[in-house]
Design a protein around this motif. Structure first.
Motif, PDB file in Angstrom:
ATOM      1  N   LEU A   1      53.955  -4.392 -17.369  1.00  0.00           N
ATOM      2  CA  LEU A   1      54.457  -3.224 -16.634  1.00  0.00           C
ATOM      3  C   LEU A   1      53.578  -2.892 -15.441  1.00  0.00           C
ATOM      4  O   LEU A   1      54.052  -2.380 -14.423  1.00  0.00           O
ATOM      5  CB  LEU A   1      54.533  -2.013 -17.572  1.00  0.00           C
ATOM      6  N   ALA A   2      52.273  -3.191 -15.549  1.00  0.00           N
ATOM      7  CA  ALA A   2      51.334  -2.865 -14.475  1.00  0.00           C
ATOM      8  C   ALA A   2      51.214  -3.978 -13.436  1.00  0.00           C
ATOM      9  O   ALA A   2      50.442  -3.854 -12.488  1.00  0.00           O
ATOM     10  CB  ALA A   2      49.960  -2.568 -15.070  1.00  0.00           C
ATOM     11  N   GLY A   3      51.951  -5.080 -13.614  1.00  0.00           N
ATOM     12  CA  GLY A   3      51.938  -6.157 -12.632  1.00  0.00           C
ATOM     13  C   GLY A   3      50.794  -7.133 -12.774  1.00  0.00           C
ATOM     14  O   GLY A   3      50.601  -7.992 -11.908  1.00  0.00           O
ATOM     15  N   SER A   4      50.030  -7.031 -13.872  1.00  0.00           N
ATOM     16  CA  SER A   4      48.874  -7.915 -14.044  1.00  0.00           C
ATOM     17  C   SER A   4      49.183  -9.161 -14.852  1.00  0.00           C
ATOM     18  O   SER A   4      48.326 -10.024 -14.999  1.00  0.00           O
ATOM     19  CB  SER A   4      47.732  -7.141 -14.723  1.00  0.00           C
ATOM     20  N   ASN A   5      50.379  -9.239 -15.427  1.00  0.00           N
ATOM     21  CA  ASN A   5      50.821 -10.435 -16.150  1.00  0.00           C
ATOM     22  C   ASN A   5      52.118 -10.935 -15.526  1.00  0.00           C
ATOM     23  O   ASN A   5      53.212 -10.721 -16.058  1.00  0.00           O
ATOM     24  CB  ASN A   5      51.044 -10.121 -17.639  1.00  0.00           C
ATOM     25  N   PRO A   6      52.032 -11.614 -14.377  1.00  0.00           N
ATOM     26  CA  PRO A   6      53.258 -11.984 -13.649  1.00  0.00           C
ATOM     27  C   PRO A   6      54.060 -13.101 -14.285  1.00  0.00           C
ATOM     28  O   PRO A   6      55.229 -13.298 -13.946  1.00  0.00           O
ATOM     29  CB  PRO A   6      52.713 -12.431 -12.284  1.00  0.00           C
ATOM     30  N   GLY A   7      53.487 -13.823 -15.245  1.00  0.00           N
ATOM     31  CA  GLY A   7      54.171 -14.993 -15.788  1.00  0.00           C
ATOM     32  C   GLY A   7      55.117 -14.697 -16.931  1.00  0.00           C
ATOM     33  O   GLY A   7      55.353 -15.570 -17.762  1.00  0.00           O
ATOM     34  N   TYR A   8      55.684 -13.499 -16.975  1.00  0.00           N
ATOM     35  CA  TYR A   8      56.584 -13.149 -18.084  1.00  0.00           C
ATOM     36  C   TYR A   8      57.994 -13.667 -17.836  1.00  0.00           C
ATOM     37  O   TYR A   8      58.396 -13.915 -16.694  1.00  0.00           O
ATOM     38  CB  TYR A   8      56.603 -11.627 -18.273  1.00  0.00           C
ATOM     39  N   THR A   9      58.737 -13.812 -18.915  1.00  0.00           N
ATOM     40  CA  THR A   9      60.180 -14.052 -18.830  1.00  0.00           C
ATOM     41  C   THR A   9      60.893 -12.816 -19.374  1.00  0.00           C
ATOM     42  O   THR A   9      60.296 -12.000 -20.061  1.00  0.00           O
ATOM     43  CB  THR A   9      60.593 -15.286 -19.639  1.00  0.00           C
ATOM     44  N   GLY A  10      62.175 -12.693 -19.104  1.00  0.00           N
ATOM     45  CA  GLY A  10      62.883 -11.483 -19.464  1.00  0.00           C
ATOM     46  C   GLY A  10      62.913 -10.523 -18.284  1.00  0.00           C
ATOM     47  O   GLY A  10      62.630 -10.915 -17.138  1.00  0.00           O
ATOM     48  N   GLU A  11      63.234  -9.253 -18.543  1.00  0.00           N
ATOM     49  CA  GLU A  11      63.402  -8.293 -17.456  1.00  0.00           C
ATOM     50  C   GLU A  11      62.566  -7.035 -17.668  1.00  0.00           C
ATOM     51  O   GLU A  11      62.422  -6.554 -18.789  1.00  0.00           O
ATOM     52  CB  GLU A  11      64.872  -7.868 -17.336  1.00  0.00           C
ATOM     53  N   VAL A  12      62.050  -6.518 -16.546  1.00  0.00           N
ATOM     54  CA  VAL A  12      61.486  -5.175 -16.522  1.00  0.00           C
ATOM     55  C   VAL A  12      62.542  -4.265 -15.897  1.00  0.00           C
ATOM     56  O   VAL A  12      63.138  -4.607 -14.873  1.00  0.00           O
ATOM     57  CB  VAL A  12      60.176  -5.115 -15.702  1.00  0.00           C
ATOM     58  N   LEU A  13      62.791  -3.127 -16.521  1.00  0.00           N
ATOM     59  CA  LEU A  13      63.846  -2.216 -16.070  1.00  0.00           C
ATOM     60  C   LEU A  13      63.237  -0.907 -15.570  1.00  0.00           C
ATOM     61  O   LEU A  13      62.419  -0.289 -16.255  1.00  0.00           O
ATOM     62  CB  LEU A  13      64.814  -1.925 -17.215  1.00  0.00           C
ATOM     63  N   TYR A  14      63.648  -0.502 -14.375  1.00  0.00           N
ATOM     64  CA  TYR A  14      63.227   0.775 -13.807  1.00  0.00           C
ATOM     65  C   TYR A  14      64.482   1.606 -13.572  1.00  0.00           C
ATOM     66  O   TYR A  14      65.344   1.221 -12.789  1.00  0.00           O
ATOM     67  CB  TYR A  14      62.468   0.546 -12.489  1.00  0.00           C
ATOM     68  N   ASN A  15      64.604   2.698 -14.316  1.00  0.00           N
ATOM     69  CA  ASN A  15      65.833   3.500 -14.295  1.00  0.00           C
ATOM     70  C   ASN A  15      67.062   2.657 -14.637  1.00  0.00           C
ATOM     71  O   ASN A  15      68.130   2.798 -14.030  1.00  0.00           O
ATOM     72  CB  ASN A  15      66.020   4.190 -12.947  1.00  0.00           C
TER      73      ASN A  15
ATOM     74  N   GLU B   1      61.432  -6.760 -10.260  1.00  0.00           N
ATOM     75  CA  GLU B   1      60.413  -7.796 -10.408  1.00  0.00           C
ATOM     76  C   GLU B   1      59.048  -7.149 -10.211  1.00  0.00           C
ATOM     77  O   GLU B   1      58.732  -6.678  -9.118  1.00  0.00           O
ATOM     78  CB  GLU B   1      60.623  -8.907  -9.370  1.00  0.00           C
ATOM     79  N   ILE B   2      58.239  -7.107 -11.273  1.00  0.00           N
ATOM     80  CA  ILE B   2      56.878  -6.580 -11.149  1.00  0.00           C
ATOM     81  C   ILE B   2      55.917  -7.738 -11.393  1.00  0.00           C
ATOM     82  O   ILE B   2      55.519  -8.017 -12.521  1.00  0.00           O
ATOM     83  CB  ILE B   2      56.618  -5.419 -12.140  1.00  0.00           C
ATOM     84  N   ARG B   3      55.591  -8.406 -10.306  1.00  0.00           N
ATOM     85  CA  ARG B   3      54.731  -9.586 -10.404  1.00  0.00           C
ATOM     86  C   ARG B   3      53.350  -9.348  -9.809  1.00  0.00           C
ATOM     87  O   ARG B   3      52.496 -10.240  -9.864  1.00  0.00           O
ATOM     88  CB  ARG B   3      55.394 -10.781  -9.700  1.00  0.00           C
ATOM     89  N   THR B   4      53.116  -8.178  -9.234  1.00  0.00           N
ATOM     90  CA  THR B   4      51.802  -7.852  -8.671  1.00  0.00           C
ATOM     91  C   THR B   4      51.468  -6.399  -8.995  1.00  0.00           C
ATOM     92  O   THR B   4      52.375  -5.562  -9.143  1.00  0.00           O
ATOM     93  CB  THR B   4      51.773  -8.026  -7.145  1.00  0.00           C
TER      94      THR B   4
END
Length: 512
Positions: free
Chosen positions: A53-67, A72-75
């Protein structure tokens, strides 16, 4: 008028590191205006998920949802632009010690807005930093270098930095670990203010279950990289219920001390005074096979005494003797040769070499045993590492894994293992369970009991009175660098410990 509610979450988020599946299909959601805990045993995936969620683990799969919408939170910058701020547990890795409090509080703003500017407006910076600290009700001179601050003050500077920017979601990683009871209460006041007046969601990554029950609205439990439960906190919620979910089994919350044969006095300290006055006229003794506690509040002098005994802080007066022989060491290296060991409070800064491997760290305190001429016998260090990884239950994909990638509890086990390999005579533990879960805490207690049963001297320094009452034979209570009382554990209470820890010089009288 109600403020707009914003949601943040994940859907089927997974992440893998070399040899480890850290997260598996995690569905998580939080809304602004709430306080939520993320809990689990060490290595369960709590920090890993929050770093997504904080952008420090950019290598995730799946989705981050905002509202509800995929983002894409990669940084870390992307996360900050969305109002997601994180304060990590290891404060010294996030602060720049040579800069002032004001420069550290305003660091993000300064970096983002310096483009095209030739000069820094320090007057404005200090004013704005002071305003942020006043929101937290923290009185620190903003001109002070951060290197001169206490651990608690450094934590508050980082929290001030986080809320100085646009902040909808504030993630706090073990925020109360370095704080005294008074400072914790002040943090809770601030957290409640952020929720109620500023509509900020606060996420606690913590092991302190009683604090969760007091401050949080709901909690999520993780185990082995998966989310196993998310539920509101009600008056009926118990600590045992949460612990059972964390461990996946029923758990006995008590940590009974095992009976050890206690021998003669071994470590004797007489009238010890530290050069800067942080330790004053301290006299104590530890017998072979005895676990002696150092009690007191944050800032009471426990850590300073530990470091003076280990040669990190210089003594001005007094004597330290071991088995009748006076020790006159000038530095920690001499202390190690004299049979002393220290598991420090700030493990990442002082206890382990985070950029080195598990096997190297486990050999670091006695590297000479594994060397021939100027060459390290890698087979010997690997054999040593395999032994302690098994004995201590260190969770690592390989002994060649860098310690930086281990969970906090496993890092702590590496620190302990390093000194077990060195076969010291005196083991000094300074807040050894800080930031570890109840399962790892139980294992650390077992290790300390095993050390005592071999006839070694153990000093156990902590602010957690319940731990002192569980594991020690005797304890010394400190206040302002001095010993206020010597107590026999079996005959004392938390009330008596706190009586002396607050500096009261009158004899304790039990209520009623």
């Amino acid at each position: 008028m109600d403020k707009e509610k914003i949601t943040l979450g994940t859907r089927k988020v997974s992440i893998e590191f070399p040899g480890v599946k850290a997260l598996t299909d995690c569905d998580f959601e939080i809304s602004t205006g709430m306080i939520h805990a993320v809990m689990g045993a060490n290595g369960a995936g709590k920090s890993t998920l929050m770093k997504v969620l904080a952008g420090s683990n950019p290598g995730y799969t799946g989705e981050v949802l905002y509202n509800g919408q995929p983002v894409e939170i990669r940084t870390p910058l992307t996360a900050k632009n969305l109002g997601i701020q994180i304060v990590y547990q290891e404060v010294d890795t996030a602060l720049i010690p040579s800069l002032s409090v004001a420069e550290n509080v305003m660091f993000n703003d300064t970096v983002m807005n310096m483009k095209g500017k030739l000069f820094m407006n320090y007057t404005k910076m200090r004013r704005e930093a002071r305003e942020v600290l006043e929101r937290l009700n923290i009185k620190i001179d903003v001109r002070r270098p951060c290197s001169t601050l206490s651990l608690a003050q450094k934590q508050m500077v980082l929290i001030a930095r986080a809320i100085q920017n646009t902040c909808n979601f504030l993630i706090l990683d073990e925020p109360t670990a370095p704080l005294s009871d008074t400072e914790t209460e002040e943090l809770f006041r601030v957290v409640r203010h952020l929720r109620e007046s500023e509509n900020i969601a606060v996420i606690f990554i913590t092991h302190r279950i009683q604090e969760v029950l007091r401050i949080c609205d709901s909690y999520t439990v993780m185990r082995n990289g998966e989310i196993v439960d998310t539920t509101p906190i009600t008056p009926e919620t118990t600590s045992k219920e949460i612990v059972d979910k964390m461990l996946g089994r029923s758990f006995d919350e008590s940590f009974p001390k095992e009976v050890c044969d206690i021998g003669e006095k071994s470590l004797v300290v007489e009238h010890l005074t530290e050069r800067e006055g942080r330790v004053k006229d301290v006299s104590l003794y530890v017998r072979k096979g005895e676990i002696v506690g150092l009690a007191g509040l944050v800032g009471g002098g426990k850590t300073e005494l530990c470091k003076t005994l280990f040669g990190d802080f210089k003594k001005a007066e007094g004597s330290i003797s071991l088995d009748g022989k006076e020790l006159n060491f000038k530095n920690p290296s001499d202390a190690v040769k004299s049979g002393m060991s220290l598991v420090p409070e700030e493990r990442r800064k002082e206890g382990v070499l985070v950029s080195e491997t598990v096997d190297f760290n486990l050999a670091a305190a006695c590297l000479g045993k594994f060397c021939h001429l100027s060459f390290v016998n890698r087979a010997a260090t690997a054999k040593n590492a395999a032994k302690y990884v098994q004995e201590l239950g260190i969770k690592t994909p390989s002994i060649k894994q860098k310690v930086a990638f281990l969970s906090g509890g496993n890092q702590q086990k590496v620190v302990v293992g390093k000194w077990l390999a060195a076969d010291a005579e005196v083991y000094i533990f300074d807040e050894p369970t800080k930031g570890v879960d109840v399962g790892a805490k139980q294992e650390i207690f077992r290790l300390i009991n095993e050390i005592a049963k071999t006839g070694k001297c153990v000093i156990y320094a902590t602010c957690e009175n319940s731990e002192l009452l569980s594991i020690t034979d005797r304890m010394y209570v400190m206040f302002d660098g001095q010993i206020m009382a010597e107590l026999e554990t079996a005959k004392t209470t938390e009330d008596e410990i706190m009586h002396y820890a607050t500096g009261d010089t009158r004899p304790y009288v039990a209520a009623g």
